[in-house]
Scaffold this motif. Structure first.
Motif, PDB file in Angstrom:
ATOM      1  N   SER A 355      -5.885   0.861   4.706  1.00  0.00           N
ATOM      2  CA  SER A 355      -6.590   2.174   4.124  1.00  0.00           C
ATOM      3  C   SER A 355      -7.456   1.446   2.913  1.00  0.00           C
ATOM      4  O   SER A 355      -8.361   2.204   2.296  1.00  0.00           O
ATOM      5  N   GLU A 356      -7.213   0.079   2.775  1.00  0.00           N
ATOM      6  CA  GLU A 356      -8.157  -0.400   1.724  1.00  0.00           C
ATOM      7  C   GLU A 356      -7.518  -0.045   0.133  1.00  0.00           C
ATOM      8  O   GLU A 356      -8.560   0.026  -0.486  1.00  0.00           O
ATOM      9  N   PHE A 357      -6.475   0.551  -0.035  1.00  0.00           N
ATOM     10  CA  PHE A 357      -5.755   0.991  -1.090  1.00  0.00           C
ATOM     11  C   PHE A 357      -6.669   2.091  -1.665  1.00  0.00           C
ATOM     12  O   PHE A 357      -7.263   2.283  -2.872  1.00  0.00           O
ATOM     13  N   CYS A 358      -7.159   3.108  -0.738  1.00  0.00           N
ATOM     14  CA  CYS A 358      -8.118   4.259  -1.319  1.00  0.00           C
ATOM     15  C   CYS A 358      -7.522   5.292  -2.093  1.00  0.00           C
ATOM     16  O   CYS A 358      -8.188   6.129  -2.802  1.00  0.00           O
ATOM     17  N   GLU A 359      -6.194   5.369  -1.977  1.00  0.00           N
ATOM     18  CA  GLU A 359      -5.403   6.206  -2.765  1.00  0.00           C
ATOM     19  C   GLU A 359      -4.886   5.559  -4.152  1.00  0.00           C
ATOM     20  O   GLU A 359      -4.334   4.570  -4.085  1.00  0.00           O
ATOM     21  N   THR A 360      -4.841   6.576  -5.012  1.00  0.00           N
ATOM     22  CA  THR A 360      -4.279   6.213  -6.454  1.00  0.00           C
ATOM     23  C   THR A 360      -2.785   5.685  -6.232  1.00  0.00           C
ATOM     24  O   THR A 360      -2.316   6.384  -5.869  1.00  0.00           O
ATOM     25  N   GLY A 361      -2.533   4.483  -6.978  1.00  0.00           N
ATOM     26  CA  GLY A 361      -1.319   4.024  -6.792  1.00  0.00           C
ATOM     27  C   GLY A 361      -0.947   3.312  -5.631  1.00  0.00           C
ATOM     28  O   GLY A 361      -0.060   2.667  -5.498  1.00  0.00           O
ATOM     29  N   SER A 362      -1.686   3.243  -4.486  1.00  0.00           N
ATOM     30  CA  SER A 362      -1.388   2.664  -3.212  1.00  0.00           C
ATOM     31  C   SER A 362      -1.156   1.023  -3.502  1.00  0.00           C
ATOM     32  O   SER A 362      -0.417   0.291  -2.669  1.00  0.00           O
ATOM     33  N   LEU A 363      -1.799   0.497  -4.452  1.00  0.00           N
ATOM     34  CA  LEU A 363      -1.763  -1.020  -4.492  1.00  0.00           C
ATOM     35  C   LEU A 363      -0.365  -1.211  -5.267  1.00  0.00           C
ATOM     36  O   LEU A 363       0.453  -2.330  -4.716  1.00  0.00           O
ATOM     37  N   ASP A 364       0.096  -0.551  -6.110  1.00  0.00           N
ATOM     38  CA  ASP A 364       1.362  -0.852  -6.830  1.00  0.00           C
ATOM     39  C   ASP A 364       2.358  -0.536  -5.705  1.00  0.00           C
ATOM     40  O   ASP A 364       3.347  -1.349  -5.745  1.00  0.00           O
ATOM     41  N   GLU A 365       2.290   0.484  -4.653  1.00  0.00           N
ATOM     42  CA  GLU A 365       2.989   0.791  -3.998  1.00  0.00           C
ATOM     43  C   GLU A 365       3.394  -0.436  -2.908  1.00  0.00           C
ATOM     44  O   GLU A 365       4.249  -1.001  -2.368  1.00  0.00           O
ATOM     45  N   ALA A 366       2.281  -1.054  -2.251  1.00  0.00           N
ATOM     46  CA  ALA A 366       1.900  -2.167  -1.472  1.00  0.00           C
ATOM     47  C   ALA A 366       2.740  -3.305  -2.058  1.00  0.00           C
ATOM     48  O   ALA A 366       3.549  -4.060  -1.550  1.00  0.00           O
ATOM     49  N   ILE A 367       2.553  -3.576  -3.286  1.00  0.00           N
ATOM     50  CA  ILE A 367       3.259  -4.689  -4.112  1.00  0.00           C
ATOM     51  C   ILE A 367       4.813  -4.513  -4.152  1.00  0.00           C
ATOM     52  O   ILE A 367       5.656  -5.599  -3.754  1.00  0.00           O
ATOM     53  N   GLU A 368       5.209  -3.243  -4.493  1.00  0.00           N
ATOM     54  CA  GLU A 368       6.708  -3.157  -4.357  1.00  0.00           C
ATOM     55  C   GLU A 368       7.283  -3.149  -2.844  1.00  0.00           C
ATOM     56  O   GLU A 368       8.222  -3.941  -2.711  1.00  0.00           O
ATOM     57  N   LEU A 369       6.526  -3.030  -1.784  1.00  0.00           N
ATOM     58  CA  LEU A 369       6.893  -3.018  -0.381  1.00  0.00           C
ATOM     59  C   LEU A 369       7.125  -4.259  -0.199  1.00  0.00           C
ATOM     60  O   LEU A 369       7.986  -4.849   0.628  1.00  0.00           O
TER      61      LEU A 369
END
Length: 418
Positions: A355-369
């Protein structure tokens, strides 16, 4: 030519046997010692690995490694190495200052020469060069040139470095610096080592021209070395830089990228220059082809290990520590070893990245995963595997403070992720 005997190195359940001469290394990761019937036993620990040394005297050291990937054990007989239960002493991390102490004078001369080598024809280009040279670089690549030069010079009976050794170190640092300037333009990075980048200060046009100028200037000095093998070797590095950038740009946000592709890209962008540096240094020492090839392999494996560690730190360190935003590679779609490993276990991570981190907070969620799915730990093992091979590549060198410093550099790199 000085004769020598190289003892076998084994890893994992294997045994690494070294010949030590002169003063002990400044390296210490975690040390334990005990005296028994005139023998001193020392244990070094880095990451998940324990290195146990049995030292009878200054001329002989046996080191046992007790953990390594099975991939490195192919064709090697297994032996179980004893691990001593010893009392811990205070940890003393390896420092670059101590590590480079044996080539401190060489590095001082290099720093004095770098800016004059760039040339004073254009004040703007000189200002750009001063900005990048003065940005707190570790000078790791020229230090490697000096360490390998001095370690291999002993094989050829050379008493000191040649002018070509010193010029090679300067050329390598210029090429590395030029690549950083261009990298920052391509990545649109505003900060490098905690300082503003050249293109941020002077604009993209000046940054591109400054990088081009330094590549050209380094090529001119390279040609004047008049060694066709080294000229071909270093010229290939510049080609590899471009190949690495193209490979990276063509695979952004591609969740199907495989580990082999990542390692090839890492070789092009990082390990190729280090491998050429170490091999070129051995060539100018007049070392045998078998030694120059081992030095190439050492540089390649150290470079790959170094890149994997850098990619781990992108997830584990703060922006202040990195000198750039944390998770910046992932944010730009550059999928590195921790992400590739995590993708094998977590389908949701694929959805977020694609999704190329289109949603707010998605990058932080990916890093945590990535952290939760064991991506960091598996990348650490990969870095250690490459480090093990790099240590093995050094066994063809006579024991000296310079070889010890090269071994310590491998361990220093791993200490960054302890």
């Amino acid at each position: 030519m000085m004769s020598m005997t190289c003892r076998n190195l084994d890893f994992g359940t294997r045994v690494l046997e070294l010949v030590a001469v002169g003063s002990s290394s400044n390296a210490s990761i975690e040390r334990h010692s005990v005296k028994n019937q005139g023998k001193t036993f020392t244990s070094k620990v880095y990451g998940a690995r324990r290195m146990v040394c049995s030292r009878q005297n200054i001329s002989r050291t046996r080191v046992f490694s007790t953990n390594t990937s099975e991939a490195l054990l192919d064709g090697v007989g297994e032996r179980t190495a004893p691990v001593l239960d010893l009392k811990k002493e205070a940890k003393s991390p390896i420092s670059l200052a101590n590590l480079f102490e044996v080539v401190a004078d060489d590095l001082l001369t290099l720093n004095q020469n770098l800016q004059s080598i760039v040339g004073a024809e254009n004040p703007v280009l000189m200002s750009a060069a001063e900005q990048i040279f003065g940005a707190g670089g570790k000078r790791m690549r020229p230090a490697l040139v000096f360490l390998v030069s001095r370690a291999t010079a002993e094989l050829a009976g050379l008493k000191d470095l040649t002018t070509k050794h010193r010029r090679l170190a300067e050329i390598i640092e210029m090429i590395h610096t030029a690549s950083l300037i261009h990298d920052d333009v391509l990545d649109e990075s505003d900060m490098r080592r905690g300082k503003e980048t050249v293109h941020q200060l002077y604009g993209t046009r000046v940054a591109v021209l400054a990088g081009d100028f330094m590549f050209a200037q380094s090529s001119w000095y390279l040609a004047n070395l008049e060694n066709l093998e080294v000229i071909k070797l270093i010229s290939q590095v510049i080609k590899d830089f471009a190949s690495g950038e193209i490979k990276q740009a063509s695979s952004l946000f591609d969740c199907d990228v495989e580990l082999e592709e990542y390692l090839l890209k890492s070789y092009y962008k990082t390990a190729s220059l280090i491998a050429a540096s170490t091999k070129g240094a051995a060539i100018f020492s007049g070392a045998d082809r078998s030694v120059t090839e081992q030095m190439y392999e050492f540089g390649k494996n150290l470079g790959l290990s170094f890149q994997v560690v850098d990619d781990i730190l992108d997830f584990t360190q703060s922006a202040e520590q990195l000198g750039k935003p944390a998770g910046s590679d992932l944010a730009k779609g550059n999928l590195t070893a921790p992400v590739i490993f995590a993708l094998e276990k977590e389908p949701k991570l694929r959805e977020i990245i694609e999704s190329e981190f289109c949603e707010t907070g998605s990058l932080d969620e990916a890093i945590e995963l990535v952290k939760q799915c064991g991506g960091i730990e598996r990348a650490q093992e990969l870095a250690k595997e490459k480090a093990d091979i790099a240590i093995e590549n050094l066994r063809c060198l006579p024991q000296s403070n310079f070889r010890l410093a090269l071994e310590d550099m491998v361990m220093f790199n791993l200490e960054r992720i302890d």
